[in-house]
Design a protein around this motif. Structure first.
Motif, mmCIF file in Angstrom:
data_model
loop_
_atom_site.group_PDB
_atom_site.id
_atom_site.type_symbol
_atom_site.label_atom_id
_atom_site.label_comp_id
_atom_site.label_asym_id
_atom_site.label_seq_id
_atom_site.Cartn_x
_atom_site.Cartn_y
_atom_site.Cartn_z
ATOM 1 N N LYS A 1 0.828 -1.209 0.000
ATOM 2 C CA LYS A 1 0.000 0.000 0.000
ATOM 3 C C LYS A 1 0.864 1.261 0.000
ATOM 4 N N LEU A 2 1.945 1.239 0.768
ATOM 5 C CA LEU A 2 2.823 2.404 0.825
ATOM 6 C C LEU A 2 3.580 2.590 -0.490
ATOM 7 N N GLU A 3 3.924 1.499 -1.142
ATOM 8 C CA GLU A 3 4.575 1.606 -2.451
ATOM 9 C C GLU A 3 3.619 2.223 -3.466
ATOM 10 N N GLN A 4 2.361 1.819 -3.414
ATOM 11 C CA GLN A 4 1.367 2.411 -4.305
ATOM 12 C C GLN A 4 1.201 3.899 -4.020
ATOM 13 N N ALA A 5 1.203 4.265 -2.743
ATOM 14 C CA ALA A 5 1.091 5.677 -2.378
ATOM 15 C C ALA A 5 2.286 6.467 -2.897
ATOM 16 N N ALA A 6 3.490 5.888 -2.804
ATOM 17 C CA ALA A 6 4.690 6.562 -3.318
ATOM 18 C C ALA A 6 4.588 6.775 -4.823
ATOM 19 N N GLN A 7 4.074 5.786 -5.534
ATOM 20 C CA GLN A 7 3.891 5.921 -6.980
ATOM 21 C C GLN A 7 2.903 7.036 -7.300
ATOM 22 N N GLN A 8 1.835 7.137 -6.518
ATOM 23 C CA GLN A 8 0.830 8.171 -6.739
ATOM 24 C C GLN A 8 1.399 9.560 -6.480
ATOM 25 N N MET A 9 2.225 9.687 -5.445
ATOM 26 C CA MET A 9 2.845 10.985 -5.154
ATOM 27 C C MET A 9 3.726 11.447 -6.314
ATOM 28 N N LEU A 10 4.558 10.538 -6.793
ATOM 29 C CA LEU A 10 5.443 10.884 -7.905
ATOM 30 C C LEU A 10 4.635 11.208 -9.155
ATOM 31 N N ALA A 11 3.540 10.484 -9.380
ATOM 32 C CA ALA A 11 2.694 10.758 -10.536
ATOM 33 C C ALA A 11 2.086 12.147 -10.449
ATOM 34 N N ARG A 12 1.607 12.532 -9.259
ATOM 35 C CA ARG A 12 1.045 13.881 -9.092
ATOM 36 C C ARG A 12 2.115 14.937 -9.323
ATOM 37 N N HIS A 13 3.316 14.678 -8.840
ATOM 38 C CA HIS A 13 4.414 15.628 -9.030
ATOM 39 C C HIS A 13 4.713 15.799 -10.521
ATOM 40 N N ARG A 14 4.820 14.690 -11.232
ATOM 41 C CA ARG A 14 5.118 14.770 -12.669
ATOM 42 C C ARG A 14 3.990 15.457 -13.435
ATOM 43 N N GLU A 15 2.756 15.165 -13.059
ATOM 44 C CA GLU A 15 1.618 15.798 -13.733
ATOM 45 C C GLU A 15 1.637 17.303 -13.510
ATOM 46 N N HIS A 16 1.915 17.708 -12.287
ATOM 47 C CA HIS A 16 1.946 19.141 -11.975
ATOM 48 C C HIS A 16 3.062 19.836 -12.755
ATOM 49 N N ASP A 17 4.226 19.218 -12.770
ATOM 50 C CA ASP A 17 5.342 19.826 -13.491
ATOM 51 C C ASP A 17 5.090 19.853 -14.991
ATOM 52 N N ALA A 18 4.410 18.829 -15.505
ATOM 53 C CA ALA A 18 4.137 18.786 -16.943
ATOM 54 C C ALA A 18 3.275 19.973 -17.366
ATOM 55 N N LEU A 19 2.371 20.402 -16.478
ATOM 56 C CA LEU A 19 1.509 21.542 -16.795
ATOM 57 C C LEU A 19 2.244 22.863 -16.681
ATOM 58 N N ARG A 20 3.170 22.935 -15.720
ATOM 59 C CA ARG A 20 3.825 24.213 -15.419
ATOM 60 C C ARG A 20 5.167 24.401 -16.106
ATOM 61 N N LEU A 21 5.887 23.308 -16.383
ATOM 62 C CA LEU A 21 7.274 23.439 -16.822
ATOM 63 C C LEU A 21 7.511 23.105 -18.286
ATOM 64 N N ASN A 22 6.507 22.590 -18.984
ATOM 65 C CA ASN A 22 6.728 22.208 -20.377
ATOM 66 C C ASN A 22 7.291 23.325 -21.246
ATOM 67 N N PRO A 23 6.789 24.559 -21.122
ATOM 68 C CA PRO A 23 7.358 25.624 -21.949
ATOM 69 C C PRO A 23 8.830 25.889 -21.663
ATOM 70 N N ILE A 24 9.310 25.505 -20.462
ATOM 71 C CA ILE A 24 10.701 25.764 -20.097
ATOM 72 C C ILE A 24 11.594 24.590 -20.447
ATOM 73 N N LEU A 25 11.110 23.370 -20.165
ATOM 74 C CA LEU A 25 11.950 22.197 -20.343
ATOM 75 C C LEU A 25 11.970 21.697 -21.779
ATOM 76 N N ARG A 26 10.955 22.025 -22.560
ATOM 77 C CA ARG A 26 10.900 21.557 -23.933
ATOM 78 C C ARG A 26 11.210 22.700 -24.896
ATOM 79 N N PRO A 27 12.074 22.477 -25.896
ATOM 80 C CA PRO A 27 12.360 23.527 -26.867
ATOM 81 C C PRO A 27 11.136 23.837 -27.701
ATOM 82 N N ARG A 28 10.949 25.106 -27.988
ATOM 83 C CA ARG A 28 9.808 25.500 -28.795
ATOM 84 C C ARG A 28 10.058 25.215 -30.258
ATOM 85 N N ARG A 29 8.967 24.937 -30.993
ATOM 86 C CA ARG A 29 9.087 24.729 -32.430
ATOM 87 C C ARG A 29 9.338 26.063 -33.111
ATOM 88 N N PRO A 30 10.092 26.065 -34.194
ATOM 89 C CA PRO A 30 10.373 27.326 -34.871
ATOM 90 C C PRO A 30 9.100 28.011 -35.330
#
Length: 225
Positions: free
Chosen positions: A166-195
């Motif tokens: 159960k705790l391993e599943q919770a750890a996976q969920q935490m990391l998933a929420r973190h990645r989802e949040h960063d994907a919404l906020r950081l994509n313009p910074i971490l990914r190069p823009r198309r010309p």
């Protein structure tokens, strides 16, 4: 008229013993000790190739401590974690007064999730059995930690394995929420823009710092007719 002592809130330098900010009997104290003395982090060494050249990297132990403690406070944003490392004394103590850039945290959780999950599970399991995880901790949307294992009447191996799963599943969920949040906020910074061909400007080159101005592309001169 009554006179009172002035409350002076102007800036000043204060000596702080960072180690003493991690009080025994708290989650952060146990987290700091377990990561430093009980976890085998050699698996991360192969990720770095800076033995003789290149800049020093932030230790995986530092990133693990800060990220998991952030989760315990309901923080799943790399930007907010960076800010906490600058402003909150417990984060400052866990990081040794370092404040890694938010992209360092984002890269850590996005590329090493499979390696991080079992380590987080191990720390959570030990802290949970010692009663160090309060009900108000890990208040993350979609994440539910199991009830405290130390309150259970039986301590069979089956109970232990069930709690660990159960705790391993919770750890996976935490990391998933973190990645989802960063994907919404950081994509313009971490990914190069198309010309942008229409405007004559190209995306920021890889060798330029994130957030720097894009370099104009020289348009071709029209052919003479």
């Amino acid at each position: 008229m009554a006179r009172y002592k002035v409350i002076d809130t102007s800036p000043r330098f204060l000596a702080v013993d960072l180690e003493k900010q991690l009080l025994p009997g708290t989650f952060e104290h146990a987290l700091n000790y377990l990561v430093d003395h009980e976890l085998d982090l050699r698996r991360f060494d192969a990720r770095y190739r800076n033995d003789f050249t290149g800049a020093s990297a932030y230790a995986p132990a530092l990133l693990l401590k800060v990220v998991l403690f952030a989760y315990s406070r309901g923080i799943v944003s790399s930007r907010e974690i960076e800010r906490a490392c600058r402003e909150q004394v417990t984060f400052i103590a866990l990081s040794g007064d370092c404040a890694p850039h938010f992209t360092t945290f984002a890269d850590f959780v996005s590329t090493l999730g499979a390696e991080i999950v079992p380590l987080f599970k191990e720390v959570l399991l030990i802290c949970d059995r010692q009663g160090l995880i309060g009900r108000e901790m890990f208040a993350i949307d979609g994440v539910k930690l199991p009830s405290n294992a130390s309150k259970g009447k039986s301590g069979t191996r089956a109970d232990f394995e069930k709690q660990a799963a159960k705790l391993e599943q919770a750890a996976q969920q935490m990391l998933a929420r973190h990645r989802e949040h960063d994907a919404l906020r950081l994509n313009p910074i971490l990914r190069p823009r198309r010309p942008n061909v229409s405007s004559g400007f190209s995306a920021t080159p890889p060798n330029c710092a994130a957030g720097s101005r894009s370099i104009p592309r020289i348009a071709k001169a029209p052919k003479a007719r």
